[in-house]
Design an enzyme around this catalytic site. Structure first.
Site, PDB file in Angstrom:
ATOM      1  N   HIS A 204       0.822  -1.216   0.000  1.00 44.42           N
ATOM      2  CA  HIS A 204       0.000   0.000   0.000  1.00 44.42           C
ATOM      3  C   HIS A 204       0.849   1.256   0.000  1.00 44.42           C
ATOM      4  O   HIS A 204       2.058   1.208   0.222  1.00 44.42           O
ATOM      5  CB  HIS A 204      -1.010   0.012   1.156  1.00 44.42           C
ATOM      6  CG  HIS A 204      -0.446   0.014   2.541  1.00 44.42           C
ATOM      7  ND1 HIS A 204       0.204   1.091   3.091  1.00 44.42           N
ATOM      8  CD2 HIS A 204      -0.487  -0.929   3.514  1.00 44.42           C
ATOM      9  CE1 HIS A 204       0.540   0.821   4.339  1.00 44.42           C
ATOM     10  NE2 HIS A 204       0.152  -0.411   4.616  1.00 44.42           N
TER      11      HIS A 204
ATOM     12  N   CYS B 112       2.544  -4.794   6.708  1.00 47.79           N
ATOM     13  CA  CYS B 112       2.393  -4.555   5.274  1.00 47.79           C
ATOM     14  C   CYS B 112       3.696  -4.045   4.666  1.00 47.79           C
ATOM     15  O   CYS B 112       4.629  -3.695   5.374  1.00 47.79           O
ATOM     16  CB  CYS B 112       1.286  -3.528   5.028  1.00 47.79           C
ATOM     17  SG  CYS B 112      -0.347  -4.113   5.518  1.00 47.79           S
TER      18      CYS B 112
END
Length: 174
Positions: free
Chosen positions: A129, A149
């Site tokens: 992301h 992430c």
């Protein structure tokens, strides 16, 4: 016959005028990609380098940040680690709070079994992301700030989002 043509002309004119004043639905603006297909994503956590690969050719490479505990394989929710192993692209989120996000298939069966042995939840929602509105400040404080992430700049995630398709393998090395 003339009145029929006038009637059609009048209706067509009114339709055209109505369409001009009607608000058009707002469509998100996404980058498009028309190059060779990405056949694999290769991530080297230690080098902080991500490669989008087509066959044997690296199409694009990016530097990135990881979870707040970057060393080692993710074992359970909240450990701040990024998983290692083979996963697949499994979802796309155009409304991510981190600009855009692309999900990977963590946890797999091996991850679930490990977490179960530890009596913990394996967690989920591991993504590539962007940084989002607060991300640049977080990066200034600590390059590795996510819950597990892999994060790139907002501009870079736009490229990644455009280039990937569901099912592409993701190999994450330590």
């Amino acid at each position: 016959m003339i009145s029929l043509n006038r009637r059609h002309f009048s209706l067509a004119g009114l339709s055209a005028l109505a369409a001009c004043g009607a608000p058009q639905p707002k469509r998100p603006q996404f980058k498009s990609y028309s190059g060779p297909p990405v056949t694999q994503v290769v991530v080297y956590k230690g080098q902080r380098r991500l490669h989008l690969v087509s066959g044997q050719t690296v199409l694009k490479s990016y530097d990135f940040g990881l979870g707040f505990q970057p060393i080692g394989h993710k074992q359970f929710e909240g450990d701040g680690k990024t998983p290692e192993g083979l996963y697949f692209i499994d979802r796309f989120n155009p409304r991510s709070r981190y600009h855009l996000s692309v999900g990977i298939s963590y946890p797999n069966d091996r991850d679930r079994a490990l977490a179960e042995r530890l009596g913990r939840d394996p967690g989920g929602d591991i993504m590539f992301h962007g940084r989002g509105p607060e991300g640049n400040e977080r990066v200034r404080k600590n390059r590795d700030w996510t819950a597990g992430c892999i994060t790139v700049s907002d501009e870079e995630i736009e490229d990644i989002y455009a280039m990937l398709q569901p099912g592409v393998p993701v190999v994450i090395y330590s």
